[in-house]
Enzyme design. Structure first.
Site, short mmCIF file in Angstrom:
data_model
loop_
_atom_site.label_atom_id
_atom_site.label_comp_id
_atom_site.label_asym_id
_atom_site.label_seq_id
_atom_site.Cartn_x
_atom_site.Cartn_y
_atom_site.Cartn_z
N ARG A 17 0.84 -1.21 0.00
CA ARG A 17 0.00 0.00 0.00
C ARG A 17 0.87 1.26 0.00
O ARG A 17 1.01 1.92 -1.02
CB ARG A 17 -0.96 -0.01 1.20
CG ARG A 17 -2.09 0.99 1.11
CD ARG A 17 -1.70 2.40 1.46
NE ARG A 17 -1.28 2.55 2.86
CZ ARG A 17 -0.73 3.67 3.34
NH1 ARG A 17 -0.51 4.72 2.55
NH2 ARG A 17 -0.36 3.73 4.60
N ASP A 18 1.53 1.56 1.11
CA ASP A 18 2.36 2.77 1.19
C ASP A 18 3.46 2.70 0.13
O ASP A 18 3.82 3.71 -0.49
CB ASP A 18 2.98 2.85 2.60
CG ASP A 18 3.28 4.26 3.04
OD1 ASP A 18 3.60 5.09 2.19
OD2 ASP A 18 3.21 4.53 4.26
N HIS A 209 4.44 4.40 12.91
CA HIS A 209 4.66 4.30 11.45
C HIS A 209 5.71 5.34 11.07
O HIS A 209 5.43 6.53 11.10
CB HIS A 209 3.30 4.58 10.79
CG HIS A 209 3.27 4.64 9.30
ND1 HIS A 209 2.60 3.71 8.53
CD2 HIS A 209 3.78 5.54 8.41
CE1 HIS A 209 2.70 4.04 7.25
NE2 HIS A 209 3.42 5.14 7.15
N HIS A 211 8.72 6.91 8.51
CA HIS A 211 9.43 7.00 7.22
C HIS A 211 10.88 7.36 7.52
O HIS A 211 11.18 8.05 8.49
CB HIS A 211 8.74 8.02 6.31
CG HIS A 211 7.48 7.47 5.71
ND1 HIS A 211 7.41 7.02 4.42
CD2 HIS A 211 6.26 7.25 6.26
CE1 HIS A 211 6.19 6.55 4.18
NE2 HIS A 211 5.46 6.68 5.29
N CYS A 242 3.91 9.19 0.73
CA CYS A 242 2.63 9.76 0.34
C CYS A 242 2.85 10.68 -0.86
O CYS A 242 3.59 11.65 -0.75
CB CYS A 242 2.03 10.54 1.51
SG CYS A 242 0.53 11.43 1.04
N ASN A 251 9.25 4.24 3.75
CA ASN A 251 9.15 3.81 5.15
C ASN A 251 10.47 3.19 5.57
O ASN A 251 11.28 2.78 4.74
CB ASN A 251 8.06 2.74 5.30
CG ASN A 251 6.69 3.25 4.99
OD1 ASN A 251 6.36 3.50 3.84
ND2 ASN A 251 5.87 3.41 6.00
N1 COA Z 1 -12.78 4.91 -4.27
C1 COA Z 1 -12.97 5.05 -5.60
N2 COA Z 1 -13.43 6.16 -6.16
C2 COA Z 1 -13.71 7.19 -5.35
C3 COA Z 1 -13.53 7.11 -3.98
C4 COA Z 1 -13.03 5.91 -3.42
N3 COA Z 1 -12.83 5.77 -2.13
N4 COA Z 1 -13.90 8.29 -3.44
C5 COA Z 1 -14.29 9.08 -4.45
N5 COA Z 1 -14.17 8.42 -5.62
C6 COA Z 1 -14.47 8.89 -6.95
C7 COA Z 1 -15.84 9.48 -7.07
O1 COA Z 1 -16.78 8.48 -7.36
C8 COA Z 1 -15.67 10.46 -8.23
O2 COA Z 1 -15.65 9.73 -9.44
P1 COA Z 1 -16.14 10.39 -10.84
O3 COA Z 1 -15.20 11.52 -11.11
O4 COA Z 1 -16.01 9.28 -11.81
O5 COA Z 1 -17.53 10.83 -10.57
C9 COA Z 1 -14.26 10.98 -8.01
O6 COA Z 1 -13.57 9.95 -7.26
C10 COA Z 1 -14.23 12.27 -7.23
O7 COA Z 1 -14.98 12.11 -6.05
P2 COA Z 1 -14.89 13.14 -4.82
O8 COA Z 1 -15.74 12.65 -3.71
O9 COA Z 1 -15.13 14.52 -5.35
O10 COA Z 1 -13.41 12.93 -4.36
P3 COA Z 1 -12.19 13.92 -4.46
O11 COA Z 1 -11.76 14.10 -5.87
O12 COA Z 1 -12.45 15.12 -3.63
O13 COA Z 1 -11.07 13.01 -3.73
C11 COA Z 1 -10.49 11.31 -2.15
C12 COA Z 1 -11.19 12.63 -2.37
C13 COA Z 1 -10.36 11.12 -0.66
C14 COA Z 1 -11.31 10.20 -2.75
C15 COA Z 1 -9.10 11.35 -2.85
O14 COA Z 1 -8.43 12.53 -2.53
C16 COA Z 1 -8.26 10.17 -2.46
O15 COA Z 1 -8.55 9.04 -2.82
N6 COA Z 1 -7.16 10.40 -1.74
C17 COA Z 1 -6.29 9.36 -1.24
C18 COA Z 1 -4.91 9.86 -1.15
C19 COA Z 1 -3.99 8.78 -0.61
O16 COA Z 1 -4.28 7.61 -0.59
N7 COA Z 1 -2.79 9.21 -0.22
C20 COA Z 1 -1.77 8.35 0.27
C21 COA Z 1 -2.09 7.69 1.54
S1 COA Z 1 -1.84 8.70 2.96
ZN ZN Z 2 3.37 6.20 5.32
#
Ligand code: COA
Ligand code: ZN
Length: 330
Positions: A17-18, A209, A211, A242, A251
């Protein structure tokens, strides 16, 4: 530094994942499944298999469902995944996850950059995820990013961190992970924060956790364990980071941490030779050198053959010694 006296520590692997979220090459689904299955045999308490994030935000993990469905579930290993919102929780539930690892940052700036929500918006989503998890009988761990500092805001106030811990504890989460997202933690701070967190909620499953961005990952691990932390996240080969935290790197490497803790007398339950072999396999998947050190050097008692001309050197030294003894005779 104290000896481990056989104290049991629980090792969580986060490379798939990370680690993979930060790789530029998409790791094929077959290879992810094979790696998780291999890791499952090495003694981990927990493996963070993937994340259920948006494919736009984290394209490297867009195959989360397929990986979860295809891995072999080894009894005794908790298969978890990172969940940022309700949509992610629903996907995780459909994938029969063992635990939700919900995530938010204690830094407003990092939370906005990473999750595109304010911290309050994240908390509201995550409160919904916790309610869903309770209904489904799935345990929840919350990973708090930037606990030891934020790459954009700098120092993060301890009161703020304790405030978020309190709010999640009130929702009865099973565990909290204190994340050093970009290697800003140092041992004195780690000791203070871990001791204060454990004192706040002694029955919580606490995880640290780290890094290794500034080379302090191993010493921070020792500080955390000496403060009473018994669960540790780490990444095979030291990959990770990230993508939405500027300057993030990997990490602390699983094989390096496990090697150190075993030398110190802790019981990690881990197969170190198996880890070193798995790191070689991981290197062929990611196609670049790994930052981990023990996978290259071997464990501390790894013995190397002497140099090729060693026998000549010994013969010459013996001849000289004989000569010296003859000359020394009266
Ligand atoms: N899984 C899959 N798709 C997702 C989702 C999820 N958990 N959450 C939102 N989406 C999709 C929505 O369905 C939408 O799809 P569309 O454009 O086809 O309609 C799109 O993503 C945007 O949705 P929205 O609710 O507006 O999300 P956003 O663009 O504001 O993003 C997060 C918010 C949280 C989903 C996004 O920033 C994210 O996944 N971040 C994770 C970052 C990460 O993992 N970082 C490293 C680990 S610390
Ligand atoms: Zn991390």
């Amino acid at each position: 530094m104290k000896t481990g006296h056989g104290t049991r520590l629980y090792i969580n692997e986060v490379a798939t994942r990370d680690g993979f979220q930060m790789e530029s090459r998409f790791i094929p689904t077959d290879d992810k499944v094979a790696l998780v299955d291999r890791l499952g045999t090495l003694g981990y308490a927990k493996i963070e298999v993937t994340s259920f994030t948006s494919a736009k935000a984290i394209p490297a993990l867009r195959d989360g469902e397929e990986v979860m469905h295809r891995i072999a579930r080894r009894p005794g290993v908790v298969y978890t995944a990172l969940v940022p919102n309700l949509r992610g929780a629903q996907r995780a539930l459909e994938s029969r996850i063992d635990e939700f690892n919900i995530v938010m940052s204690v830094s407003e700036t990092h939370n906005l950059a990473n999750l595109r929500m304010t911290r309050e918006q994240s908390f509201a989503q995550l409160a919904g995820v916790i309610a869903l998890a309770k209904q489904a009988g799935v345990p929840v761990n919350v990973s708090l990013s930037c606990v030891f500092g934020c790459p954009m805001e700098g120092e993060v106030a301890g009161d703020g961190v304790r405030g978020w811990i309190d709010r999640f504890a009130a929702l009865e989460v099973q565990g909290v992970t204190l994340c050093d997202t970009t290697g800003m933690a140092h041992p004195t701070q780690v000791q203070a924060i871990c001791e204060s967190a454990i004192a706040m909620c002694p029955s919580m499953d606490w995880t640290a956790h780290f890094h290794n961005t500034r080379g302090m990952g191993l010493v921070n691990t020792v500080a955390a364990v000496e403060a009473g932390i018994r669960r540790l996240d780490m990444s095979l080969g030291g990959i990770g980071g990230c993508p939405y935290a500027p300057g993030a790197t990997g990490n602390v490497a699983t094989e390096d941490v496990v090697h150190m803790l075993q030398c110190m007398g802790y019981d990690t339950g881990m197969d170190l030779d198996g880890l070193i072999a798995a790191a070689a396999e991981l290197q062929s998947l990611v196609r670049h050198d790994l930052p981990g050190q023990v996978s290259r050097a071997g464990h501390r008692l790894t013995r190397h053959a002497p140099p090729a001309d060693f026998n000549d050197t010994v013969a010459r030294a013996r001849a000289r010694e004989l000569q010296r003894q003859m000359e020394a005779r009266p």
